[in-house]
Design an enzyme around this catalytic site. Structure first.
Site, PDB file in Angstrom:
ATOM      1  N   TYR A 122     -12.856   2.317   6.383  1.00  0.00           N
ATOM      2  CA  TYR A 122     -12.892   2.884   7.728  1.00  0.00           C
ATOM      3  C   TYR A 122     -14.253   2.691   8.402  1.00  0.00           C
ATOM      4  O   TYR A 122     -14.533   3.316   9.417  1.00  0.00           O
ATOM      5  CB  TYR A 122     -12.544   4.379   7.701  1.00  0.00           C
ATOM      6  N   LYS A 169     -10.579   2.819  -7.874  1.00  0.00           N
ATOM      7  CA  LYS A 169      -9.835   1.620  -8.286  1.00  0.00           C
ATOM      8  C   LYS A 169     -10.887   0.590  -8.702  1.00  0.00           C
ATOM      9  O   LYS A 169     -10.916  -0.554  -8.217  1.00  0.00           O
ATOM     10  CB  LYS A 169      -8.973   1.132  -7.095  1.00  0.00           C
ATOM     11  N   ASP A 202      -4.049   5.194  -8.496  1.00  0.00           N
ATOM     12  CA  ASP A 202      -2.586   5.088  -8.663  1.00  0.00           C
ATOM     13  C   ASP A 202      -2.087   6.089  -9.705  1.00  0.00           C
ATOM     14  O   ASP A 202      -1.036   6.712  -9.544  1.00  0.00           O
ATOM     15  CB  ASP A 202      -2.124   3.649  -8.970  1.00  0.00           C
ATOM     16  N   ASP A 226      -7.620   9.817   2.797  1.00  0.00           N
ATOM     17  CA  ASP A 226      -6.700   9.967   3.912  1.00  0.00           C
ATOM     18  C   ASP A 226      -5.268  10.060   3.374  1.00  0.00           C
ATOM     19  O   ASP A 226      -4.480  10.942   3.749  1.00  0.00           O
ATOM     20  CB  ASP A 226      -6.855   8.749   4.843  1.00  0.00           C
TER      21      ASP A 226
END
Ligand code: NAI
Length: 332
Positions: A122, A169, A202, A226
């Site tokens: 972002y 991740k 995940d 988010d």
């Protein structure tokens, strides 16, 4: 006390007005200083986030904000992202808690999503390399990574929470999340009295869907935060319920997780509870703890009684009926 009020657009004016009424009924006198943002600001000033609005928040330090629409793939850049970056509101905090009377698959969910609010995908740095090829920068700096993880640990410490989960991740985004993970581990060493764990995002999604009660404080980068915020809202009864706060070192802006809900805007159908609870977080921040607790109790009593509830909560009521109930239950 003066607090900036940004009504936003879509359902924003309806739900922020409800929140102002509840705050007044809770006995706190606030002189709301209105500032423009969103579609009305774009129409009136030719700018969806006028510099005056940022200046007002800098002057009064604290704001309550309704949602603002961001056009998809065209038009202006997200007002929310610009506001958070412009005021360096680096920490987004979303408490996700089971509410009495709201039927959900899991009971006793009580977790907090702490999201880095200024960097990641972002950061707004993207460009077209050649037609058909676009690059977006996923910005991670040591300074921002360390301060958000430190913020999460401090929140855990002051809130009597026992576990901080860093979500990442780093196996795929080895440099960006690799750096973030390294920073998280370094900060965690300063808090040996709070349990720390690191989990791929995940896996966190899977575990949130199968048993959210195992989590306490979750900290992560911007985009993951988010997504996880909305997932969290879904676990405890929906977007109409979950409040939020954006904190920096000098300023704070309080707003719900939900957006401007154009599908129900202007119809008096929006659930104001998420913004009412965001206002309660604001009151706590400025030292009106008693009033904040009173509002939270009124929310609990209203949900428990089930009278006047809006459609998202399974009722047939409106923004007005639920607001009346919240005010009535302030004495509960
Ligand atoms: P949304 O959160 O506005 O709506 C998703 C669904 O939840 C809709 O069906 C809506 O009717 C429902 N909903 C949301 N809040 C509700 C409430 N208080 N009471 C009852 N139902 C409620 O998400 P969407 O549709 O993805 O976004 C709409 C616009 O809002 C977009 O332009 C987006 O960029 C913006 N947005 C702004 C945010 C902010 O200002 N902080 C945050 C999220 C989205």
């Amino acid at each position: 006390m003066q607090v900036v009020l940004i009504e936003g657009d879509g359902i924003g004016p309806e739900v922020t007005q409800a929140a102002c009424r509840v705050v007044a009924a809770a006995g706190v006198r606030i002189d709301w200083v209105k500032a423009a943002a969103g579609i009305p600001a774009a129409e009136q000033h030719g700018e969806p986030l006028p510099e005056e609005t940022l200046e007002m928040i800098r002057r009064y330090r604290v704001a309550l904000k309704g949602p603002c629409t961001t056009p998809v793939g065209k038009g202006y850049r997200s007002i929310n992202v610009r506001l958070r970056q412009g005021l360096d509101l680096f920490a987004s905090v979303r408490p996700v808690r089971t509410m009495p009377g709201v039927k959900t698959p899991y009971e006793k969910v009580d977790l907090v999503v702490v999201r880095e609010n200024t960097e990641g995908l972002y950061s707004g740095m993207e460009h077209q390399v050649v037609p058909g090829v676009v690059e977006s920068v996923r910005l991670v700096t040591r300074a921002a990574a360390e301060r958000i993880v430190k913020f999460a640990f401090e929140l855990a410490r002051h809130g009597g929470r026992r576990l901080v989960t860093f979500c990442h991740k780093a196996d795929v985004m080895r440099l960006s999340d690799g750096l973030f993970l390294e920073c998280a581990r370094t900060v965690a060493e300063d808090y040996p009295f709070i349990q720390f764990e690191e989990k791929p995002i995940d896996n966190v999604c899977l575990e949130l869907a199968s048993d959210p009660t195992q989590f306490d404080v979750l900290v992560m980068e911007n985009l993951f935060g988010d997504v996880i915020s909305d997932l969290g809202a879904g676990l405890v009864g929906g977007l109409g319920l979950v409040p939020g706060a954006n904190y920096g070192n000098r300023f704070a802006v309080f707003e719900a997780v939900h957006g401007s809900a154009p599908d129900i805007a202007g119809q008096g159908l929006a659930n104001p509870i998420a913004v009412v609870r965001s206002a309660a977080l604001m009151l706590e921040y400025v030292g009106h703890r008693e009033a904040a607790v009173k509002i939270e109790r009124a929310v609990a009593a209203t949900l428990q009684n089930g009278v006047g509830l809006t459609r998202d909560l399974g009722g047939t009521g409106t923004t007005a009926t639920i607001t009346e109930q919240l005010i009535k239950n302030l004495g509960a």
